[in-house]
Scaffold this active site. Structure first.
Site, PDB file in Angstrom:
ATOM      1  CG  ASP A  91      -2.009  -1.037   1.158  1.00 12.61           C
ATOM      2  OD1 ASP A  91      -1.802  -2.065   0.478  1.00 12.61           O
ATOM      3  OD2 ASP A  91      -3.061  -0.847   1.803  1.00 12.61           O
ATOM      4  CE  LYS A 147      -5.299   2.030   2.517  1.00 10.64           C
ATOM      5  NZ  LYS A 147      -4.215   1.271   3.175  1.00 10.64           N
ATOM      6  CE  LYS A 169      -7.071  -1.204   2.549  1.00 14.06           C
ATOM      7  NZ  LYS A 169      -5.734  -1.684   2.958  1.00 14.06           N
TER       8      LYS A 169
END
Lengths: 306, 275
Positions: free
Chosen positions: A143, A206, A242
């Site tokens: 991430d 995300k 996400k």
């Protein structure tokens, strides 16, 4: 997942970023009001667990804490085999090896934040190195945070190049690109940043780091989902989504799933294409499942922490 | 001068420190009173109230005894200030004036107990060894109260005050008779420094809501004083699921420190003697 990088200018020209703020917020609010019947609710709650990235990103994280969160990830309700494992455990790079050891063979992935999370304000080579190290330590998913400083000063190429380089450094690991939407200032910027990340080869985009008080919201998620949809229409490349940060209740989780289903369709209703980043959501979901099963309201004290 | 139009009051429940209509939008007219609409609470209102009570509980319990006492005393002051309004709502007869007086007395009385009940309900246990053991009363947590319907105001006071005095939080299910006095008590609580969520007052059908309250796993004790006989067995069976404390007082709880014993847990701690 097949992803390739596309020239940034092509994408930004083909898919302009003009968001109707009122419409986006109205649509997100309307979808959030959908009434969900009992069976669908149980399906959604089960899916929410399977799509969850159980997260601990604290300065005070220890191998012990990571160990206990990994156990919780594998067996959210140890006395109930019908409850599935979560998708992944999300930790800092230094905790990846500890998490990997516990999760080995369980099917639960290890996700590592990287690139000087959460600010992203460091040197490019250090960020790349961090990604490589995390991947070597066993991270299945990376991430990364985008360089908001560069984005906000208009150096979009720099943001794009960095993501391309990080993607290369990831090797076989999946790349999720955190936009930190609260710092981008507008829906137009959020869409633009989404498209940059997608063009650069992100497997997932995300919303947030979870380190700011303003995190994922439904309209922001809608804007990002539409960016994914438009990009997929244009190129055939399908990326995942996400939302993360501030998702604390089962009700919110279901609202995100409704939004996802209505925008991208049921093919996205899988942990391969959708994740919920959360630290305190899991117990509320377990509580609601128990409520649907037994018919009485439940209490938090019956579930383990972490 | 033309007289102004009457301002008709919308009666509202008191949940989590806010005055709300029912989430369901429903209302009811009590028997024999066709000209008033009172909120008919739903199970989601109940759920919200329990959640608020749970959230408020640890902080309420950690206030100093003196502070809790001051707040209970403040409730008495506020009831006293609006006693004419209460008396009129209750029926306007001299016995109703007495009920208001008794209500004020109840809150003052329990205000005095907040720093004394520990000495009455706790002990230094007699032990045969070189150590002490103390038994200390601690609040049991969230208490659901179905107050006796015979005295709409005093019933609430006598059953709420002891629960608050010991550091519990409460969800009152006031039923669906003429519950204006109970709803007015909500306004009293809101102006008495009672923190939000500590006391919640719902109106509505006991038959509809009691199963949800008695089965709620986050409620630790339930006062079934106002529970109609036919509902009693089921409520007790539901309460057994998470071993709630169950108690009743009839017709109305007395002014007694032992009423406070119903919603406490006894914690015994061991302490070595210095040699």
């Amino acid at each position: 997942m097949v992803t390739t990088t596309l020239p940034l200018s092509d994408v930004l020209v083909a898919l302009p970023a003009r968001i109707d703020t009122v419409a986006a917020e109205e649509r997100a609010a309307a979808l959030a009001k959908r009434s969900i019947k009992k069976e669908s609710k149980l399906f959604a709650l089960d899916l929410a667990i399977r799509c969850m990235d159980l997260t601990t990103l604290e300065g005070a994280d220890t191998p012990g804490k990571v160990h206990s969160i990994c156990l919780k990830a594998m067996h959210p309700a140890p006395n109930d085999p019908a409850i599935p494992s979560v998708a992944a455990v999300c930790v800092y790079p230094s905790m990846v090896s500890h998490a990997k050891e516990v999760l080995k063979g369980s099917g639960v992935h290890v996700a590592s934040v990287a690139t000087s999370f959460p600010s992203g304000q460091s040197f490019r080579d250090i960020k790349i190195r961090e990604v490589e190290e995390a991947q070597r330590a066993g991270a299945d998913e990376i991430d990364m945070v985008i360089d908001r400083g560069a984005f906000l000063s208009g150096r979009l190429d720099e943001v794009y190049e960095e993501i391309v380089q990080v993607k290369e450094a990831c090797g076989s690991a999946h790349l999720k690109v955190i936009l930190e939407t609260a710092e981008l200032g507008s829906y137009d910027n959020i869409r633009k940043a989404s498209l940059i990340a997608l063009a650069a080869g992100a497997d997932f985009i995300k919303t947030s780091t979870g380190k700011l008080t303003q995190a994922a919201t439904l309209p922001i998620t809608l804007v990002m989902l539409e960016a994914i949809r438009d990009y997929a229409w244009k190129t055939g490349i399908r990326a995942g989504m996400k939302p993360a940060g501030g998702i604390k209740t089962a009700k919110q989780a279901i609202q995100y799933l409704v939004l996802l289903n209505e925008t991208l369709g049921s093919e996205w209703l899988t942990p391969a294409m959708f994740r919920l980043g959360a630290s305190s959501l899991l117990n509320d979901v377990l509580m609601q499942i128990e409520k649907e099963r037994t018919g009485s309201y439940f209490a938090a004290e019956y579930f383990s922490e972490a | 001068m033309t007289p102004r139009l009457a301002v008709r009051k919308t009666y509202k429940m008191y949940i989590n420190g806010a005055f709300v209509r029912s989430e369901s939008g429903r209302s009811y007219r009590p028997e024999g009173n066709a000209d008033m609409n009172l909120p008919l609470g739903s199970r989601k209102d109940l759920r919200d109230a329990v959640r608020a009570a749970r959230q408020a509980q640890s902080k309420w319990a950690s206030l100093t005894a003196m502070n809790r006492g001051q707040i209970l005393y403040r409730i008495a002051e506020m009831v006293d200030a609006r006693r004419d309004e209460f008396q009129e709502m209750l029926g306007g007869k001299p016995r109703h004036a007495q009920e208001v007086e008794d209500t004020v007395t109840t809150f003052v009385w329990y205000a005095g107990w907040t720093d004394k009940f520990q000495a009455v309900l706790g002990t230094v246990d007699p032990v045969a060894g070189p150590y002490f053991t103390f038994t200390l009363p601690e609040p049991t947590g969230v208490v659901g109260i179905v107050p006796p319907p015979s005295h709409s105001l005093l019933g609430c006071a006598r059953h709420l005050a002891p629960v608050l005095a010991t550091g519990n939080t409460a969800v009152i299910l006031a039923g669906d008779a003429d519950t204006r006095p109970q709803l007015l008590l909500g306004e009293i609580l809101a102006t008495s420094d009672v923190p939000q969520g500590v006391a919640n007052i719902l109106t509505g059908s006991v038959k509809e809501l009691l199963p949800w309250l008695s089965a709620h796993m986050d409620v630790n004790a339930i006062d079934l004083s106002g529970c109609p006989e036919p509902l009693l067995a089921d409520a007790e069976r539901n309460a057994a699921e998470n071993v709630k404390r169950v108690y009743r007082f009839q017709p109305v709880a007395p002014l007694s420190p032992y009423v406070m014993a119903e919603a406490i847990e006894a914690k015994t701690v061991w302490h070595p003697l210095a040699r």
